[in-house]
Structures are given as C-alpha cells and as structure tokens.
Design an enzyme around this catalytic site. Structure first.
Site, PDB file in Angstrom:
ATOM      1  N   ASP A 199      50.369 -31.248 -12.663  1.00  0.00           N
ATOM      2  CA  ASP A 199      49.012 -30.826 -12.783  1.00  0.00           C
ATOM      3  C   ASP A 199      48.644 -29.196 -12.599  1.00  0.00           C
ATOM      4  OD1 ASP A 199      48.423 -33.181 -13.998  1.00  0.00           O
ATOM      5  OD2 ASP A 199      46.875 -33.757 -12.269  1.00  0.00           O
TER       6      ASP A 199
ATOM      7  N   ASN B 239      39.519 -27.198 -14.173  1.00  0.00           N
ATOM      8  CA  ASN B 239      39.220 -28.091 -13.014  1.00  0.00           C
ATOM      9  C   ASN B 239      38.011 -27.970 -12.020  1.00  0.00           C
ATOM     10  OD1 ASN B 239      41.154 -30.138 -13.464  1.00  0.00           O
ATOM     11  ND2 ASN B 239      42.184 -29.662 -11.361  1.00  0.00           N
ATOM     12  N   ASP B 240      38.061 -27.082 -11.196  1.00  0.00           N
ATOM     13  CA  ASP B 240      36.774 -26.442 -10.396  1.00  0.00           C
ATOM     14  C   ASP B 240      36.934 -25.130  -9.880  1.00  0.00           C
ATOM     15  OD1 ASP B 240      39.097 -26.501  -8.553  1.00  0.00           O
ATOM     16  OD2 ASP B 240      38.940 -28.545  -8.008  1.00  0.00           O
TER      17      ASP B 240
ATOM     18  N   LYS C 104      24.957 -25.916   4.504  1.00  0.00           N
ATOM     19  CA  LYS C 104      25.593 -25.365   5.700  1.00  0.00           C
ATOM     20  C   LYS C 104      26.922 -25.965   5.688  1.00  0.00           C
ATOM     21  CE  LYS C 104      25.627 -24.633  10.556  1.00  0.00           C
ATOM     22  NZ  LYS C 104      24.870 -24.768  12.014  1.00  0.00           N
TER      23      LYS C 104
ATOM     24  N   ASP D 245      31.455 -26.226   5.180  1.00  0.00           N
ATOM     25  CA  ASP D 245      32.783 -25.396   4.951  1.00  0.00           C
ATOM     26  C   ASP D 245      32.950 -25.016   3.537  1.00  0.00           C
ATOM     27  OD1 ASP D 245      33.180 -26.088   7.355  1.00  0.00           O
ATOM     28  OD2 ASP D 245      34.769 -27.522   7.261  1.00  0.00           O
TER      29      ASP D 245
ATOM     30  N   GLY E 299      40.114 -34.269  -8.249  1.00  0.00           N
ATOM     31  CA  GLY E 299      41.049 -33.433  -7.543  1.00  0.00           C
ATOM     32  C   GLY E 299      40.124 -33.257  -6.073  1.00  0.00           C
TER      33      GLY E 299
ATOM     34  N   SER F 216      37.310 -32.231  -5.326  1.00  0.00           N
ATOM     35  CA  SER F 216      36.141 -32.848  -5.223  1.00  0.00           C
ATOM     36  C   SER F 216      35.895 -34.375  -4.674  1.00  0.00           C
ATOM     37  CB  SER F 216      35.207 -32.792  -6.399  1.00  0.00           C
ATOM     38  OG  SER F 216      34.002 -33.486  -6.309  1.00  0.00           O
ATOM     39  N   PHE F 217      37.227 -34.988  -5.225  1.00  0.00           N
ATOM     40  CA  PHE F 217      37.230 -36.516  -4.874  1.00  0.00           C
ATOM     41  C   PHE F 217      37.546 -36.607  -3.378  1.00  0.00           C
ATOM     42  CE2 PHE F 217      40.124 -40.258  -4.515  1.00  0.00           C
ATOM     43  CZ  PHE F 217      39.212 -41.246  -4.832  1.00  0.00           C
ATOM     44  N   SER F 218      38.576 -35.583  -3.073  1.00  0.00           N
ATOM     45  CA  SER F 218      38.999 -35.456  -1.479  1.00  0.00           C
ATOM     46  C   SER F 218      37.962 -35.328  -0.772  1.00  0.00           C
ATOM     47  CB  SER F 218      40.254 -34.639  -1.274  1.00  0.00           C
ATOM     48  OG  SER F 218      41.343 -34.819  -2.039  1.00  0.00           O
TER      49      SER F 218
END
Length: 279
Positions: free
Chosen positions: A61, A138-139, A166, A168, A180, A182-184
């Site tokens: 990917d 993707n993102d 607020k 990371d 990807g 986002s899922f993690s």
C-alpha cells in the site's frame, strides 16, 4: 505511435525487480506496449511526460501511495491504476502476483471493473493567502513538530464553531484511508463507497475523544488555539511531510470532486476482505 504503460516498483521489496522485469516483458511481447519504469524507493529527477494507458504499482500500500503522489504532483489523475500486492495487508494493492497476466489481458479486453476512489483536499491559509493546496488518497495528519508535545486546535464545521481538541494530533481520513492510521487511533472503518470523510484525534486529552464522520458536503476548518500554542505543527499527506506551520494558519478540509481510477479484480465482499486482512 506505440502505446505506453507506467510501472512503479519498490525495489526494497524482495523480488520486486525480478517481477517487474516479468511484467515488462509480458506487456512488450504480448501486447506491444512500451513500459516506462520508476523505482519509487529512489528520488525521482523528473516525471515522464507521456500519455500512459495505465499505471501498474508493484509493492504494498505504501508503494501505491507514493505512485499516487507522483500522479497528483503531475496532475495525471485519470490514468487507471493496477495495484499488485507484494506487501502484507494490501487494502489498496489488492491484486495477487499470480493474477497479473489475467488482469493485464482483461484490461485490453475492457472486461475489468474500475472503482473510483475520491480524494481529500486540504488548503492551508495564512492571513487569507494560500500556502498549500494539495490532495490525499488516504489521510492527512497534523501533529506537533516537537516530540512529546500536544497540539491545541479549534474545529469549525461549515464555518460554525464545533469543538476544541487537546491531543497528540488530528487525522482527517477518506473512507479508503479509514483502515490505516485512523483505525489504529480508534476510528471506525468506513466502506470505500461511502461519500464522506472522518476526523479522528490521536490520544486526545479532552472529553471529546471520539471520531466524527462528515458528509461530502461538509467543510472542516482547524486552527491553533492561540492561548495554548506551544510549537509549530507538521502536516503529512499520505505519509509525506509537507512542512510545519505556526499559530496564524488555518487548515481547511473537504472532499474533492476529483477521484482516482483503481482497477478491481477482487470478487470478495467488503466484509470478507476485512475479515481476511484484519482478523
């Protein structure tokens, strides 16, 4: 004039060079197509200015995303993409190595399905002036340029104040990219055909610690909270760093009218693919 195909390979993948040669020979001897080869693991001096029949990616990917970035950089988004998987998961690169001849043959018979994957667009403004206007498949991720520092951002939806985060970092993702990062980070998986996008905070330190899904008609704006600003934040599009920005910028996200054309050869349902790749 002889037809041409673009072959993007990642030679860091074991066997990619040999398989790339096999594909090149097959295209040139059976279909009389000239192959232009690009190794995405190495710096590209210049993008070939050609009218290609299609693009073949050979890797995982990540290889697909690097090849897509080349297409977007050179405004060549209409070309069909055949993505052959040499990686592990392969949500984007979902064509098996052993099927490459079948896929190529069926392409020339016009008997393949083309799936359109729409793009996410971001514009970065400062005092009304555009600093960046780019696309991602993707993102798009915004996070502090300093290690172990959080960002404080204010979110507007369609120009209306919504939330302050607020965290990371912030991930804005297409349905394609929802499997990807986002899922993690705890975000939901969206079906690729869903006409929308999502926002997921990374390790949020706030009451609002969930993802939000927005329609394709929505426009999101993120800006830094001046009261809590610590350090510039970096923006990553499909994993590529496009610079750091300070307190006076606004990040504006929306679904683009442009899309990419991915050749599909997989007959598995969405649910079956998820089970095979994630469970």
């Amino acid at each position: 004039m002889k037809s041409k195909a673009l072959l993007c390979i990642n030679t860091l993948k074991s066997g990619a060079g040999i398989l790339g040669d096999d594909i090149k020979v097959y295209l040139e001897t059976k279909h009389f197509v000239e192959v232009v080869l690009i190794d995405v693991s190495k710096p590209l001096l210049s993008f070939p200015r050609e009218n290609f029949l299609f693009l073949i990616t050979l890797g995982g990917d990540g290889t697909v995303l690097l090849a897509v970035n080349l297409l977007l950089e050179n405004k060549n988004v209409d070309i069909p993409i055949i993505s052959i998987n040499m990686g592990k998961v392969g949500f984007l690169a979902d064509i098996k190595i052993e099927d490459f001849k079948k896929v190529i043959d069926r392409f020339f018979k016009n008997s393949l399905v083309i799936n359109k994957k729409f793009l996410l667009h971001v514009t970065v403004y400062k005092h009304g002036k555009d600093l960046i206007s780019r696309y991602a498949l993707n993102d798009i991720i915004i996070r502090s340029s300093l290690l172990n520092k959080m960002i404080h951002v204010d979110l507007k939806v369609n120009s209306e104040n919504f939330l302050s985060y607020k965290s990371d970092g912030i991930i804005v993702s297409t349905p394609t990219g929802s499997t990807g990062y986002s899922f993690s980070a705890g975000g939901p998986i969206l079906e690729a055909e869903l006409e929308g996008f999502l926002l997921t905070p990374i390790s949020p330190h706030s009451v609002y610690n969930r993802s939000f899904v927005f329609s394709k008609l929505s426009k999101l704006s993120l800006s830094f909270s001046k009261e809590y600003f610590i350090a510039p934040a970096s923006i990553f599009l499909d994993g590529i760093n496009f610079g750091s920005f300070g307190v006076d910028v606004v990040f504006e996200f929306e679904i683009s009218s442009q899309s990419l054309n991915f050749v599909s050869f997989c007959t598995d349902t969405f649910v079956k693919r998820l089970k095979n790749k994630l469970l």
